[in-house]
Enzyme design. Structure first.
Site, PDB file in Angstrom:
ATOM      1  N   LYS A 171       0.790  -1.227   0.062  1.00 53.58           N
ATOM      2  CA  LYS A 171       0.035   0.042  -0.041  1.00 53.58           C
ATOM      3  C   LYS A 171       0.881   1.271   0.008  1.00 53.58           C
ATOM      4  O   LYS A 171       1.521   1.590   0.979  1.00 53.58           O
ATOM      5  CB  LYS A 171      -0.984  -0.009   1.260  1.00 53.58           C
ATOM      6  CG  LYS A 171      -2.160   0.779   0.955  1.00 53.58           C
ATOM      7  CD  LYS A 171      -1.985   2.053   0.643  1.00 53.58           C
ATOM      8  CE  LYS A 171      -2.029   3.060   1.891  1.00 53.58           C
ATOM      9  NZ  LYS A 171      -1.843   4.399   1.402  1.00 53.58           N
ATOM     10  N   GLU A 246       9.528   1.983  11.039  1.00 54.73           N
ATOM     11  CA  GLU A 246      10.596   2.926  10.878  1.00 54.73           C
ATOM     12  C   GLU A 246       9.975   4.301  10.982  1.00 54.73           C
ATOM     13  O   GLU A 246       9.152   4.593   9.991  1.00 54.73           O
ATOM     14  CB  GLU A 246      11.212   2.761   9.539  1.00 54.73           C
ATOM     15  CG  GLU A 246      12.833   3.151   9.583  1.00 54.73           C
ATOM     16  CD  GLU A 246      12.619   4.558   9.080  1.00 54.73           C
ATOM     17  OE1 GLU A 246      12.457   5.482   9.777  1.00 54.73           O
ATOM     18  OE2 GLU A 246      12.931   4.964   7.754  1.00 54.73           O
ATOM     19  N   GLU A 379      10.730  16.179  15.119  1.00 58.53           N
ATOM     20  CA  GLU A 379      11.094  16.084  13.581  1.00 58.53           C
ATOM     21  C   GLU A 379      10.173  17.278  12.897  1.00 58.53           C
ATOM     22  O   GLU A 379       9.147  17.302  12.685  1.00 58.53           O
ATOM     23  CB  GLU A 379      10.768  14.665  13.114  1.00 58.53           C
ATOM     24  CG  GLU A 379      11.230  14.367  11.763  1.00 58.53           C
ATOM     25  CD  GLU A 379      10.686  12.939  11.185  1.00 58.53           C
ATOM     26  OE1 GLU A 379       9.678  12.361  11.363  1.00 58.53           O
ATOM     27  OE2 GLU A 379      11.660  12.153  10.771  1.00 58.53           O
TER      28      GLU A 379
HETATM   29  P1  NAI Z   1       1.826   8.908   7.494  1.00 61.34           P
HETATM   30  O1  NAI Z   1       2.429   7.911   8.634  1.00 61.34           O
HETATM   31  O2  NAI Z   1       0.248   9.327   7.624  1.00 61.34           O
HETATM   32  O3  NAI Z   1       1.992   8.060   5.961  1.00 61.34           O
HETATM   33  C1  NAI Z   1       2.932   7.119   5.700  1.00 61.34           C
HETATM   34  C2  NAI Z   1       2.200   5.822   5.104  1.00 61.34           C
HETATM   35  O4  NAI Z   1       1.170   5.402   5.944  1.00 61.34           O
HETATM   36  C3  NAI Z   1       1.382   6.113   3.983  1.00 61.34           C
HETATM   37  O5  NAI Z   1       1.315   5.134   2.966  1.00 61.34           O
HETATM   38  C4  NAI Z   1      -0.039   6.226   4.286  1.00 61.34           C
HETATM   39  O6  NAI Z   1      -1.085   6.127   3.472  1.00 61.34           O
HETATM   40  C5  NAI Z   1      -0.326   5.369   5.489  1.00 61.34           C
HETATM   41  N1  NAI Z   1      -1.286   5.365   6.512  1.00 61.34           N
HETATM   42  C6  NAI Z   1      -1.612   6.663   7.021  1.00 61.34           C
HETATM   43  N2  NAI Z   1      -2.674   6.627   7.965  1.00 61.34           N
HETATM   44  C7  NAI Z   1      -2.746   5.234   7.902  1.00 61.34           C
HETATM   45  C8  NAI Z   1      -3.569   4.485   8.817  1.00 61.34           C
HETATM   46  N3  NAI Z   1      -4.560   4.925   9.987  1.00 61.34           N
HETATM   47  N4  NAI Z   1      -3.435   2.978   8.775  1.00 61.34           N
HETATM   48  C9  NAI Z   1      -2.639   2.540   8.048  1.00 61.34           C
HETATM   49  N5  NAI Z   1      -1.844   3.340   7.047  1.00 61.34           N
HETATM   50  C10 NAI Z   1      -2.001   4.680   7.206  1.00 61.34           C
HETATM   51  O7  NAI Z   1       2.725  10.328   7.206  1.00 61.34           O
HETATM   52  P2  NAI Z   1       2.208  11.491   6.800  1.00 61.34           P
HETATM   53  O8  NAI Z   1       0.981  12.113   7.391  1.00 61.34           O
HETATM   54  O9  NAI Z   1       2.240  11.565   5.137  1.00 61.34           O
HETATM   55  O10 NAI Z   1       3.349  12.463   7.167  1.00 61.34           O
HETATM   56  C11 NAI Z   1       3.408  13.057   8.319  1.00 61.34           C
HETATM   57  C12 NAI Z   1       4.688  12.991   9.084  1.00 61.34           C
HETATM   58  O11 NAI Z   1       5.188  11.824   9.352  1.00 61.34           O
HETATM   59  C13 NAI Z   1       6.008  13.888   8.348  1.00 61.34           C
HETATM   60  O12 NAI Z   1       5.806  14.979   8.328  1.00 61.34           O
HETATM   61  C14 NAI Z   1       7.144  12.973   8.944  1.00 61.34           C
HETATM   62  O13 NAI Z   1       7.502  13.749  10.058  1.00 61.34           O
HETATM   63  C15 NAI Z   1       6.647  11.610   9.375  1.00 61.34           C
HETATM   64  N6  NAI Z   1       7.236  10.890   8.051  1.00 61.34           N
HETATM   65  C16 NAI Z   1       8.293  10.095   8.384  1.00 61.34           C
HETATM   66  C17 NAI Z   1       8.779   9.243   7.239  1.00 61.34           C
HETATM   67  C18 NAI Z   1      10.018   8.450   7.512  1.00 61.34           C
HETATM   68  O14 NAI Z   1      10.568   8.074   6.500  1.00 61.34           O
HETATM   69  N7  NAI Z   1      10.057   7.900   8.597  1.00 61.34           N
HETATM   70  C19 NAI Z   1       7.964   9.068   5.936  1.00 61.34           C
HETATM   71  C20 NAI Z   1       6.835   9.957   5.766  1.00 61.34           C
HETATM   72  C21 NAI Z   1       6.357  10.746   6.812  1.00 61.34           C
END
Ligand code: NAI
Ligand code: MG
Length: 477
Positions: A171, A246, A379
């Site tokens: 996903k 991660e 972050e």
């Molecule tokens: P997010 O954690 O919401 O998104 C990451 C993935 O999780 C995406 O594929 C999203 O569709 C999925 N996702 C979101 N909600 C979910 C749920 N309830 N159940 C299952 N999957 C779900 O991250 P977002 O909102 O795009 O970014 C917010 C912050 O997260 C960023 O500003 C950053 O600080 C952090 N982040 C860290 C990353 C890393 O490489 N460690 C990558 C992306 C975001």
């Protein structure tokens, strides 16, 4: 209109719903992706299960490895088109996007080569017994991918899973997933049997949650925010399956007075602006020994002023950030830091030719950041660097370990004893000495401690994470 791949077939969401794909470069819609829900996820999980009972499950480890090597080559054959797609979808400079495809290809090469080199063990036991430790797949693995390095992250997550004989359901992130959808198509072209690799696009709370909560998956690999990481672990707990998380970091550079300052300064700037700071391992904290503090910070500021932001085609140091939410988040950190009186030591420049509606942010370097300031422990996920002085080794270690995160750190010193001591004292998953590595390094085990998450990706350890063992005890008399 992009499509998903379920059971070896291109498809749309059952509901027929779609999502707009906007480019961060100019904020304009340029494509659509399927918006799947629980029904599509269910089909994908069933297809993965069927593949394990069918053609995919029948393949030998060598045959699986060959398919992966074929996919690695196909990625390179299509690297330029994939890089263009990735750059448009994420906004990253073309050089970065091209490099991402090389790393993606390396994941399939490294783990394709490893597929038939992981084996079980024979364990000495009581007389009259033969004990074999078999290494086996976890079976159906779920992979939830973020938007910052869509192609690389997909490779990092699924390559070791496929190498170990799992069938995967991916996903990717709603904010950037076109390269991931294309990679799944290339996997079919490489000859992967139907259902071995399924990909389902959609919204996190809808498709992501449905996948994480599906009762018939056996493992979840997640990279993204802390908040969602906790939800993933709760979902995994419901069905007693393993997950790896991660969840980013606040990675420090520790620069001591005897360091090669020129090399350190160049690397520090690169380590925070790479991918416009949207990197889990971004070197966002700069800890500098008091005796060289002003001199070193001035050197970094001089280089930081040279940072240029533009479109992928301009191919400068940074592109835009991924979406308006991320843009607001970065700007909020910058405004709050200014309002609290932190000195701005340097800013980059946004090229005047960038489209007005793109999601551009100003790379900013702040000095004298107190340890309790949000910029010192939260972050940002943007090109914002926070410097602070330290007195001695013990103080540097205390500051470095003084956040909830623990992903990566870099130590800059020519003193061999200090290199070893500090590397051992740092609470994180990777330490670089006189170097800094964000992304790449497919051979190097990677992951966090504390709130940065748990589990290891990359290197041979990922093959252990993506598999399980069975102990077979045989009495032969
Ligand atoms: P997010 O954690 O919401 O998104 C990451 C993935 O999780 C995406 O594929 C999203 O569709 C999925 N996702 C979101 N909600 C979910 C749920 N309830 N159940 C299952 N999957 C779900 O991250 P977002 O909102 O795009 O970014 C917010 C912050 O997260 C960023 O500003 C950053 O600080 C952090 N982040 C860290 C990353 C890393 O490489 N460690 C990558 C992306 C975001
Ligand atoms: Mg989110």
């Amino acid at each position: 209109m992009a499509h998903m791949i379920i059971d070896g077939k291109p498809c749309q969401a059952i509901s027929g719903h779609t999502l707009e794909v906007r480019s961060p470069v100019d904020g304009k819609v340029f494509d659509h992706i399927p918006r799947s829900d629980a029904r599509d996820i269910d089909l994908a999980v069933r297809a993965a299960r069927a593949a394990l009972n069918g053609a995919w499950g029948q393949l030998s480890a060598t045959e699986r490895g060959r398919l992966m090597l074929k996919l690695s080559q196909l990625v390179m054959t299509h690297a330029e088109a994939l890089a263009l797609l990735e750059a448009k979808d994420t906004g990253k400079p073309m050089t970065t996007a091209r490099n991402d495809m090389v790393v993606l290809s390396r994941y399939f090469e490294f783990y394709g080569g490893a597929a038939d080199k992981v084996h079980g063990e024979v364990i000495p036991f009581l007389n009259g017994y033969q004990v074999n430790l078999l290494r086996e797949p976890l079976v159906v693995t779920a992979h939830i991918i973020p938007w910052n390095y869509p192609a690389q992250m997909m490779g990092r997550s699924i390559a070791p899973a496929l190498a170990m004989g799992n069938a995967v359901v991916v996903k990717p992130a709603e904010d950037a997933c076109l390269s991931c959808l294309r990679i799944a198509e290339l996997a079919l072209e490489a000859g992967f049997p139907a259902g071995a690799l399924n990909i389902v696009s959609g919204i996190g709370e809808e498709a992501g949650a449905a996948l994480a909560n599906h009762p018939d998956i056996n493992f979840i690999s997640f990279t993204g925010s802390n908040e969602v990481g906790v939800l993933i672990q709760q979902a995994a707990a419901k069905h007693a399956v393993k997950c790896t998380l991660e969840l980013g970091g606040k990675s420090p550079h520790l620069v001591f007075e005897d360091a090669n300052l020129e090399l350190a300064a160049t690397t520090v700037v690169r380590g925070i602006i790479q991918n416009t700071g949207q990197t889990c391992t971004a070197g966002s904290r700069l800890l500098v020994q008091q005796s060289i503090h002003d001199r070193f910070v001035a050197l970094v500021a001089e280089k930081f002023k040279q940072v240029r932001v533009g479109t992928p085609e301009m191919n400068l140091d940074c592109g835009p950030v991924v979406n308006p939410t991320q843009q607001q988040r970065v700007n909020r950190f910058i405004e709050q830091a200014k309002a609290s009186g932190l000195p701005v030591l340097a800013q980059g420049q946004i090229d005047p030719g960038v489209p007005a509606d793109g999601y551009y942010v100003m790379p900013t370097f702040f000095g004298a950041v107190p340890a309790d300031h949000p910029l010192a422990h939260q972050e940002v996920f943007g090109p914002v660097l926070a410097a602070m002085p330290f007195q001695d080794e013990a103080h540097a270690i205390a500051l470095a370990n003084g956040t909830d995160y623990g992903l990566l750190a870099a130590v800059w010193t020519e003193n061999g004893g200090r290199q070893q001591r500090v590397a051992k004292a740092l609470k994180c998953g990777q330490v670089f000495v006189n170097s800094f590595g964000a992304g790449g390094g497919v051979e190097l085990p990677f992951g966090g401690v504390k709130r940065s998450g748990h589990g290891r990706e990359k290197g041979f350890l990922a093959l252990e994470e993506m598999s399980t063992t069975k102990t077979v005890v045989h009495f032969h008399g």
